[in-house]
Design a protein around this motif. Structure first.
Motif, PDB file in Angstrom:
ATOM      1  N   GLY A  86       0.783  -1.228   0.000  1.00  0.00           N
ATOM      2  CA  GLY A  86       0.000   0.000   0.000  1.00  0.00           C
ATOM      3  C   GLY A  86       0.813   1.274   0.000  1.00  0.00           C
ATOM      4  O   GLY A  86       0.243   2.374   0.114  1.00  0.00           O
ATOM      5  N   GLN A  87       2.119   1.184  -0.137  1.00  0.00           N
ATOM      6  CA  GLN A  87       2.956   2.374  -0.194  1.00  0.00           C
ATOM      7  C   GLN A  87       3.112   2.830  -1.638  1.00  0.00           C
ATOM      8  O   GLN A  87       2.967   2.048  -2.585  1.00  0.00           O
ATOM      9  CB  GLN A  87       4.327   2.076   0.422  1.00  0.00           C
ATOM     10  N   ALA A 264       6.486  11.369  -1.587  1.00  0.00           N
ATOM     11  CA  ALA A 264       6.261   9.927  -1.445  1.00  0.00           C
ATOM     12  C   ALA A 264       6.921   9.171  -2.584  1.00  0.00           C
ATOM     13  O   ALA A 264       7.471   8.067  -2.390  1.00  0.00           O
ATOM     14  CB  ALA A 264       4.765   9.632  -1.417  1.00  0.00           C
ATOM     15  N   THR A 265       6.887   9.744  -3.778  1.00  0.00           N
ATOM     16  CA  THR A 265       7.545   9.124  -4.929  1.00  0.00           C
ATOM     17  C   THR A 265       9.048   9.057  -4.727  1.00  0.00           C
ATOM     18  O   THR A 265       9.688   8.018  -4.963  1.00  0.00           O
ATOM     19  CB  THR A 265       7.222   9.910  -6.212  1.00  0.00           C
ATOM     20  N   GLY A 276      13.171   5.090   4.674  1.00  0.00           N
ATOM     21  CA  GLY A 276      12.300   6.036   3.990  1.00  0.00           C
ATOM     22  C   GLY A 276      10.821   5.820   4.208  1.00  0.00           C
ATOM     23  O   GLY A 276      10.002   6.506   3.621  1.00  0.00           O
ATOM     24  N   SER A 277      10.448   4.869   5.046  1.00  0.00           N
ATOM     25  CA  SER A 277       9.023   4.584   5.237  1.00  0.00           C
ATOM     26  C   SER A 277       8.358   5.550   6.203  1.00  0.00           C
ATOM     27  O   SER A 277       7.133   5.624   6.270  1.00  0.00           O
ATOM     28  CB  SER A 277       8.853   3.149   5.743  1.00  0.00           C
ATOM     29  N   GLU A 278       9.140   6.291   6.981  1.00  0.00           N
ATOM     30  CA  GLU A 278       8.559   7.147   8.014  1.00  0.00           C
ATOM     31  C   GLU A 278       8.218   8.537   7.505  1.00  0.00           C
ATOM     32  O   GLU A 278       7.748   9.381   8.260  1.00  0.00           O
ATOM     33  CB  GLU A 278       9.534   7.276   9.198  1.00  0.00           C
ATOM     34  N   GLY A 279       8.462   8.819   6.229  1.00  0.00           N
ATOM     35  CA  GLY A 279       8.228  10.145   5.693  1.00  0.00           C
ATOM     36  C   GLY A 279       9.525  10.929   5.597  1.00  0.00           C
ATOM     37  O   GLY A 279      10.579  10.511   6.082  1.00  0.00           O
ATOM     38  N   PHE A 280       9.441  12.096   4.968  1.00  0.00           N
ATOM     39  CA  PHE A 280      10.635  12.893   4.705  1.00  0.00           C
ATOM     40  C   PHE A 280      10.924  13.845   5.857  1.00  0.00           C
ATOM     41  O   PHE A 280      10.039  14.544   6.337  1.00  0.00           O
ATOM     42  CB  PHE A 280      10.443  13.702   3.420  1.00  0.00           C
TER      43      PHE A 280
END
Length: 405
Positions: A86-87, A264-265, A276-280
Motif C-alpha cells: 500500500g505504499q 512519497a515518490t 524512507g518509510s517514516e516520511g521525509f
C-alpha cells in the motif's frame, strides 16, 4: 630536438582559437568514453541488467533514461501506483519534463527518442565545456581553465555526456546562470531559472545561493556598490527559484490529488535500501545512510555518524580555507556550499551519489590550479581510471539498485 618540437607543438596549440581547442578535447574525450562503453558492452554478462547482447544503444536508454522515455511517451500518472503493502511505488513523477520532452522533439527526425536524448547530452556537454572555461579563465588563468575543462570532459562522470540523463543539460544551464550572475546580467537569468527548475532537482540550491550572494553583496556594498536594481533582481530571482523549486511538488499534488505525491515518490526509491518509510525529514537521509552503510560493513552505526561529522567539517573547511578553492572566487564557493547543503538536506547517499555531484563542476577549477605537469597528467589518468570504474560497475556489472548510476 624533441624538447624544441614539444615547445613548437605547444605554441601552435596555443594559437588555435579556444573554442576549437575545447572541441578537440571534447571530441577526443567522447571517443575515449565510446571505447569504454563498447568494452563494458562486451563484458556485460547474463546476470547483468543489459545481458549478453548489450550495446552502446542499450546504455543510452538504460537505467533512469527509461523513466525519461516513459515521461515523453506516456506522461505522468494521475493515480499514484502502489506496492503490495500500500505504499507509493516508483513512478514518473520523480523525473522532470524538460529533458524528456526535448529529447522527444529532437528525436522526431530520427524516429528515436534515444537519438534525441543522445544529441541533447552531447551538444549540452560541449557547450557546458565552453561555459566552464568562460566562467573560470579570468579567475584561475587560461591554462588552468583549459585543464579544468579537460578534467570535466574526461572525468569519472563523462559517460553522462553520452546517455539519456538530464544532468549535463542541467549543468549547462547552471554554468550559464552562474556566469550571468557573476557578470551581473540579471535580466537574462530569469528564463534560465525557469528551465533549470523543470530539468532536474536542484533549483532550491540555486535559490539558497542567490540568498547568500545577496548577503555578500550587501556586506560589501561600501567597496562594491549595490544598486537598487541589483537588489530587486537578486530578491526577485531568489523568489522565482524558490517558487519554482516547489512548483513540481504542487503540480504532482494537483494532478494526483495527493499533496504528498512527489515526496512519497522520491521516498519510494529509498525503500530499496530499507529506509524512507517514516516520511521525509530534512537531513535525515544522511544520518540514516551513515548508520546503514557502516552496519552493512559490520561496523557500529555510531562510527558512521562520526564519519558524517568529519565529512561535513572537512567539506566546509575545504570550501572556506583551501587555497585552490579560494582562487575560484566567493561566488562559486557559495554555490558549492549551497548545493552541498541541499544534498545534505534532501538526499540519501547511495550509488547515485557520484552522479549527483555533477553540479559541483566549477570545482574542477580548484583541481586544475596546481601547475605541476606531473600533477596534472597524473590527475588526468585518475579521471580516466575513475571514468572506467564507474562505467564498468554501472553498465558492465549493473544489475540491482546497488549499482544505479
Amino acid at each position: 630536438m624533441a624538447h624544441s618540437a614539444l615547445i613548437g607543438a605547444a605554441r601552435r596549440w596555443a594559437r588555435i582559437p579556444i573554442a576549437a581547442r575545447i572541441a578537440v578535447v571534447y571530441v577526443v574525450g567522447r571517443l575515449i568514453t565510446t571505447g569504454f562503453l563498447q568494452l563494458a558492452a562486451h563484458l556485460s554478462g547474463p546476470g547483468t541488467r543489459f545481458g549478453t547482447d548489450a550495446n552502446i544503444g542499450s546504455f543510452v536508454l538504460g537505467w533512469d533514461a527509461q523513466w525519461y522515455w516513459l515521461v515523453a511517451w506516456g506522461g505522468y500518472p494521475s493515480a499514484l501506483p502502489l506496492t503490495e503493502s500500500g505504499q507509493v511505488a516508483e513512478n514518473a513523477w520523480a523525473f522532470m519534463p524538460v529533458y524528456a520532452y526535448a529529447a522527444k522533439v529532437i528525436g522526431i527526425p530520427f524516429g528515436s527518442w534515444g537519438a534525441g536524448a543522445l544529441l541533447i547530452s552531447l551538444v549540452a556537454g560541449f557547450f557546458a565545456c565552453l561555459m566552464l572555461y568562460r566562467l573560470l579563465h579570468q579567475r584561475i588563468g587560461s591554462s588552468a581553465a583549459m585543464w579544468a575543462v579537460t578534467f570535466f570532459a574526461w572525468g569519472p562522470l563523462a559517460a553522462l555526456f553520452q546517455v539519456g540523463y538530464a544532468e549535463v543539460l542541467f549543468v549547462l544551464l547552471l554554468l550559464i546562470a552562474l556566469d550571468l550572475v557573476a557578470r551581473r546580467r540579471f535580466a537574462w537569468v530569469y528564463p534560465v531559472v525557469l528551465v533549470m527548475a523543470f530539468t532536474r532537482p536542484g533549483i532550491l540550491a540555486f535559490a539558497l545561493y542567490l540568498g547568500l550572494y545577496g548577503i555578500l553583496r550587501w556586506v560589501r556594498r561600501r567597496t562594491d556598490p549595490l544598486p537598487a536594481r541589483d537588489v530587486v533582481h537578486i530578491v526577485a530571482l531568489g523568489a522565482l527559484a524558490t517558487v519554482t523549486g516547489f512548483a513540481w511538488q504542487v503540480a504532482a499534488g494537483l494532478v494526483t490529488g495527493d499533496s504528498g505525491a512527489y515526496l512519497a515518490t522520491e521516498l519510494s526509491w529509498r525503500r530499496n535500501w530499507g529506509v524512507g518509510s517514516e516520511g521525509f525529514m530534512p537531513f535525515d537521509g544522511w544520518v540514516q545512510a551513515a548508520q546503514f552503510w557502516f552496519t552493512q560493513w559490520g561496523l557500529p552505526g555510531w562510527w558512521g555518524l562520526i564519519a558524517l561529522i568529519l565529512l561535513v567539517v572537512g567539506a566546509g573547511g575545504a570550501l572556506l580555507f583551501a587555497p585552490p578553492v579560494r582562487r575560484l572566487g566567493v561566488d562559486l564557493r557559495l554555490w558549492s556550499a549551497s548545493y552541498l547543503l541541499y544534498l545534505l538536506a534532501v538526499f540519501f547517499p547511495q550509488s547515485s551519489t557520484f552522479r549527483l555531484l555533477m553540479p559541483l563542476t566549477p570545482l574542477w577549477g580548484a583541481v586544475a590550479v596546481p601547475r605541476s605537469r606531473v600533477y596534472r597528467y597524473g590527475m588526468l589518468l585518475l579521471c580516466l581510471l575513475g571514468q572506467w570504474l564507474w562505467i564498468y560497475h554501472v553498465y558492465a556489472l549493473g544489475n540491482t539498485f546497488w549499482q544505479v548510476p
